[in-house]
Design a protein around this motif. Sequence first.
Motif, PDB file in Angstrom:
ATOM      1  N   LYS A  23       0.961  -1.252  -0.117  1.00  0.00           N
ATOM      2  CA  LYS A  23       0.053   0.051  -0.123  1.00  0.00           C
ATOM      3  C   LYS A  23       0.894   1.239   0.088  1.00  0.00           C
ATOM      4  CE  LYS A  23      -3.751  -2.291   0.365  1.00  0.00           C
ATOM      5  NZ  LYS A  23      -4.279  -2.799  -1.041  1.00  0.00           N
ATOM      6  N   HIS A  24       1.915   1.077   0.639  1.00  0.00           N
ATOM      7  CA  HIS A  24       2.914   2.307   0.996  1.00  0.00           C
ATOM      8  C   HIS A  24       4.451   2.046   0.563  1.00  0.00           C
ATOM      9  CE1 HIS A  24       5.003   5.520   2.859  1.00  0.00           C
ATOM     10  NE2 HIS A  24       3.810   6.333   2.658  1.00  0.00           N
ATOM     11  N   GLU A  25       4.928   2.693  -0.251  1.00  0.00           N
ATOM     12  CA  GLU A  25       6.257   2.263  -0.629  1.00  0.00           C
ATOM     13  C   GLU A  25       7.249   2.481   0.531  1.00  0.00           C
ATOM     14  OE1 GLU A  25       9.532   4.972  -2.765  1.00  0.00           O
ATOM     15  OE2 GLU A  25       8.114   4.373  -4.015  1.00  0.00           O
ATOM     16  N   ALA A  26       7.447   3.398   1.523  1.00  0.00           N
ATOM     17  CA  ALA A  26       8.261   3.327   2.432  1.00  0.00           C
ATOM     18  C   ALA A  26       8.104   2.272   3.499  1.00  0.00           C
ATOM     19  CB  ALA A  26       8.487   4.951   2.809  1.00  0.00           C
ATOM     20  N   LEU A  27       6.633   2.406   4.026  1.00  0.00           N
ATOM     21  CA  LEU A  27       5.883   1.564   5.057  1.00  0.00           C
ATOM     22  C   LEU A  27       6.014   0.186   4.675  1.00  0.00           C
ATOM     23  CD1 LEU A  27       3.457   4.109   6.550  1.00  0.00           C
ATOM     24  CD2 LEU A  27       5.700   3.675   7.184  1.00  0.00           C
ATOM     25  N   ASP A  28       5.702  -0.471   3.361  1.00  0.00           N
ATOM     26  CA  ASP A  28       5.466  -1.664   2.869  1.00  0.00           C
ATOM     27  C   ASP A  28       6.523  -2.269   2.243  1.00  0.00           C
ATOM     28  OD1 ASP A  28       3.077  -1.635   4.537  1.00  0.00           O
ATOM     29  OD2 ASP A  28       2.028  -0.639   2.983  1.00  0.00           O
ATOM     30  N   PHE A  29       6.831  -1.673   1.091  1.00  0.00           N
ATOM     31  CA  PHE A  29       7.727  -2.172   0.035  1.00  0.00           C
ATOM     32  C   PHE A  29       9.208  -2.202   0.292  1.00  0.00           C
ATOM     33  CE2 PHE A  29      10.544  -1.741  -3.513  1.00  0.00           C
ATOM     34  CZ  PHE A  29      10.291  -2.898  -4.240  1.00  0.00           C
ATOM     35  N   THR A  30       9.670  -0.950   1.047  1.00  0.00           N
ATOM     36  CA  THR A  30      11.048  -1.033   1.685  1.00  0.00           C
ATOM     37  C   THR A  30      11.429  -2.065   2.618  1.00  0.00           C
ATOM     38  OG1 THR A  30      11.436   1.334   0.980  1.00  0.00           O
ATOM     39  CG2 THR A  30      12.899   0.326   2.524  1.00  0.00           C
ATOM     40  N   PRO A  31      10.638  -2.286   3.578  1.00  0.00           N
ATOM     41  CA  PRO A  31      10.707  -3.248   4.826  1.00  0.00           C
ATOM     42  C   PRO A  31      10.633  -4.945   4.097  1.00  0.00           C
ATOM     43  CG  PRO A  31       9.188  -1.612   5.403  1.00  0.00           C
ATOM     44  CD  PRO A  31       9.311  -1.519   4.117  1.00  0.00           C
ATOM     45  N   TRP A  32       9.707  -4.872   3.004  1.00  0.00           N
ATOM     46  CA  TRP A  32       9.586  -6.187   2.340  1.00  0.00           C
ATOM     47  C   TRP A  32      10.964  -6.315   1.744  1.00  0.00           C
ATOM     48  CZ3 TRP A  32      10.323  -7.981  -2.518  1.00  0.00           C
ATOM     49  CH2 TRP A  32      10.082  -9.139  -3.006  1.00  0.00           C
ATOM     50  N   LEU A  33      11.482  -5.511   1.054  1.00  0.00           N
ATOM     51  CA  LEU A  33      12.660  -5.752   0.343  1.00  0.00           C
ATOM     52  C   LEU A  33      13.890  -5.928   0.953  1.00  0.00           C
ATOM     53  CD1 LEU A  33      14.114  -5.892  -2.774  1.00  0.00           C
ATOM     54  CD2 LEU A  33      14.158  -3.404  -2.291  1.00  0.00           C
ATOM     55  N   ALA A  34      13.849  -5.370   2.095  1.00  0.00           N
ATOM     56  CA  ALA A  34      15.077  -5.440   3.059  1.00  0.00           C
ATOM     57  C   ALA A  34      14.857  -6.888   3.521  1.00  0.00           C
ATOM     58  CB  ALA A  34      15.037  -4.566   4.197  1.00  0.00           C
ATOM     59  N   ASP A  35      13.888  -7.249   3.801  1.00  0.00           N
ATOM     60  CA  ASP A  35      13.768  -8.786   4.382  1.00  0.00           C
ATOM     61  C   ASP A  35      13.921  -9.714   3.386  1.00  0.00           C
ATOM     62  OD1 ASP A  35      13.281  -7.906   7.078  1.00  0.00           O
ATOM     63  OD2 ASP A  35      11.058  -8.004   6.844  1.00  0.00           O
ATOM     64  N   ASN A  36      13.871  -9.449   2.147  1.00  0.00           N
ATOM     65  CA  ASN A  36      13.906 -10.347   1.093  1.00  0.00           C
ATOM     66  C   ASN A  36      14.887  -9.970  -0.065  1.00  0.00           C
ATOM     67  OD1 ASN A  36      11.668 -12.331   1.441  1.00  0.00           O
ATOM     68  ND2 ASN A  36      10.713 -10.303   1.863  1.00  0.00           N
ATOM     69  N   ILE A  37      16.072  -9.326   0.607  1.00  0.00           N
ATOM     70  CA  ILE A  37      17.253  -8.655  -0.617  1.00  0.00           C
ATOM     71  C   ILE A  37      17.513  -9.818  -1.180  1.00  0.00           C
ATOM     72  CG2 ILE A  37      19.143  -8.961   1.122  1.00  0.00           C
ATOM     73  CD1 ILE A  37      18.260  -5.748  -0.966  1.00  0.00           C
ATOM     74  N   ASP A  38      17.410 -11.163  -0.833  1.00  0.00           N
ATOM     75  CA  ASP A  38      18.073 -12.219  -1.903  1.00  0.00           C
ATOM     76  C   ASP A  38      17.260 -12.378  -3.063  1.00  0.00           C
ATOM     77  OD1 ASP A  38      15.899 -12.771  -0.042  1.00  0.00           O
ATOM     78  OD2 ASP A  38      16.441 -14.897  -0.748  1.00  0.00           O
ATOM     79  N   VAL A  39      16.067 -11.942  -3.084  1.00  0.00           N
ATOM     80  CA  VAL A  39      15.289 -11.920  -4.427  1.00  0.00           C
ATOM     81  C   VAL A  39      15.726 -10.875  -5.275  1.00  0.00           C
ATOM     82  CG1 VAL A  39      12.960 -11.772  -5.261  1.00  0.00           C
ATOM     83  CG2 VAL A  39      13.112 -12.819  -2.988  1.00  0.00           C
ATOM     84  N   LEU A  40      16.106  -9.719  -5.020  1.00  0.00           N
ATOM     85  CA  LEU A  40      16.640  -8.671  -5.925  1.00  0.00           C
ATOM     86  C   LEU A  40      18.096  -8.983  -6.339  1.00  0.00           C
ATOM     87  CD1 LEU A  40      16.739  -6.101  -7.137  1.00  0.00           C
ATOM     88  CD2 LEU A  40      17.512  -4.917  -5.192  1.00  0.00           C
ATOM     89  N   GLY A  41      18.770  -9.536  -5.289  1.00  0.00           N
ATOM     90  CA  GLY A  41      20.151  -9.891  -5.522  1.00  0.00           C
ATOM     91  C   GLY A  41      20.170 -10.916  -6.505  1.00  0.00           C
ATOM     92  N   GLU A  42      19.377 -11.999  -6.367  1.00  0.00           N
ATOM     93  CA  GLU A  42      19.470 -13.212  -7.249  1.00  0.00           C
ATOM     94  C   GLU A  42      18.952 -12.658  -9.070  1.00  0.00           C
ATOM     95  OE1 GLU A  42      16.425 -16.782  -8.066  1.00  0.00           O
ATOM     96  OE2 GLU A  42      17.538 -16.891  -5.990  1.00  0.00           O
ATOM     97  N   ALA A  43      18.003 -11.713  -8.901  1.00  0.00           N
ATOM     98  CA  ALA A  43      17.820 -11.287 -10.152  1.00  0.00           C
ATOM     99  C   ALA A  43      18.686 -10.310 -11.141  1.00  0.00           C
ATOM    100  CB  ALA A  43      16.567 -10.225 -10.033  1.00  0.00           C
ATOM    101  N   LEU A  44      19.801  -9.815 -10.144  1.00  0.00           N
ATOM    102  CA  LEU A  44      20.878  -8.969 -10.480  1.00  0.00           C
ATOM    103  C   LEU A  44      22.183  -9.595 -10.639  1.00  0.00           C
ATOM    104  CD1 LEU A  44      20.096  -5.370  -8.788  1.00  0.00           C
ATOM    105  CD2 LEU A  44      19.355  -6.291 -11.127  1.00  0.00           C
ATOM    106  N   GLY A  45      22.363 -10.678 -10.152  1.00  0.00           N
ATOM    107  CA  GLY A  45      23.372 -11.512  -9.965  1.00  0.00           C
ATOM    108  C   GLY A  45      24.586 -11.106  -9.071  1.00  0.00           C
ATOM    109  N   LEU A  46      23.842 -10.400  -8.065  1.00  0.00           N
ATOM    110  CA  LEU A  46      24.604  -9.919  -6.975  1.00  0.00           C
ATOM    111  C   LEU A  46      24.422 -10.473  -5.550  1.00  0.00           C
ATOM    112  CD1 LEU A  46      23.996  -6.073  -7.781  1.00  0.00           C
ATOM    113  CD2 LEU A  46      25.962  -7.473  -8.364  1.00  0.00           C
TER     114      LEU A  46
END
Length: 172
Positions: A23-46
């Motif tokens: 619902k909210h970028e800073a309150l919802d997306f950012t915490p989710w991404l921080a907790d699931n940083i491996d999903v982003l890392g895998e997509a970028l090869g990092l």
Amino acid sequence: MGRACKVVEIGKLTRVPLNEIWKHEALDFTPWLADNIDVLGEALGLNLRVVAREKTVGSFSLDILAEDVSGDPVIIENQIYKTDHDHLGKLLVYLTNLNAKTAIWITSDARPEHIRAMSWLNEGSPQDISFYLVRVEAFRIADSPAAPVFSRTVEPSVEQKEIGQQKEELAQ
């Protein structure tokens, strides 16, 4: 005699609006991404590890400060809607002030002007500096939970760095 065909059930892939998940970028997306940083890392090869969320940089606040396997800072700026100049400026401020080697800008809708700007930054920056513009989308199959998908819109390449180096040599 004919063989009986086995019917395989296949689900329908549907796009999920991001605001249905976060619902909210800073309150919802950012915490989710921080907790699931491996999903982003895998997509970028990092291989990324979160160091801080909402890292203060002067009077600004970086969404996520991470580090790569070398321990170098990686800045991640989220903008789950259409890109704007404000976030591009923040990306550069965070990169330089935190001495980061990698800048990642996440969006659902990158403007063509920002795609060109990020490509130009990869071309003109030193060999060890990398800029990524990453698209985030979400999908589900039937009634499954939504699944985010990260794809690279702009990424650093050896060819871009070589072109930048050739342009610099020609300018001299």
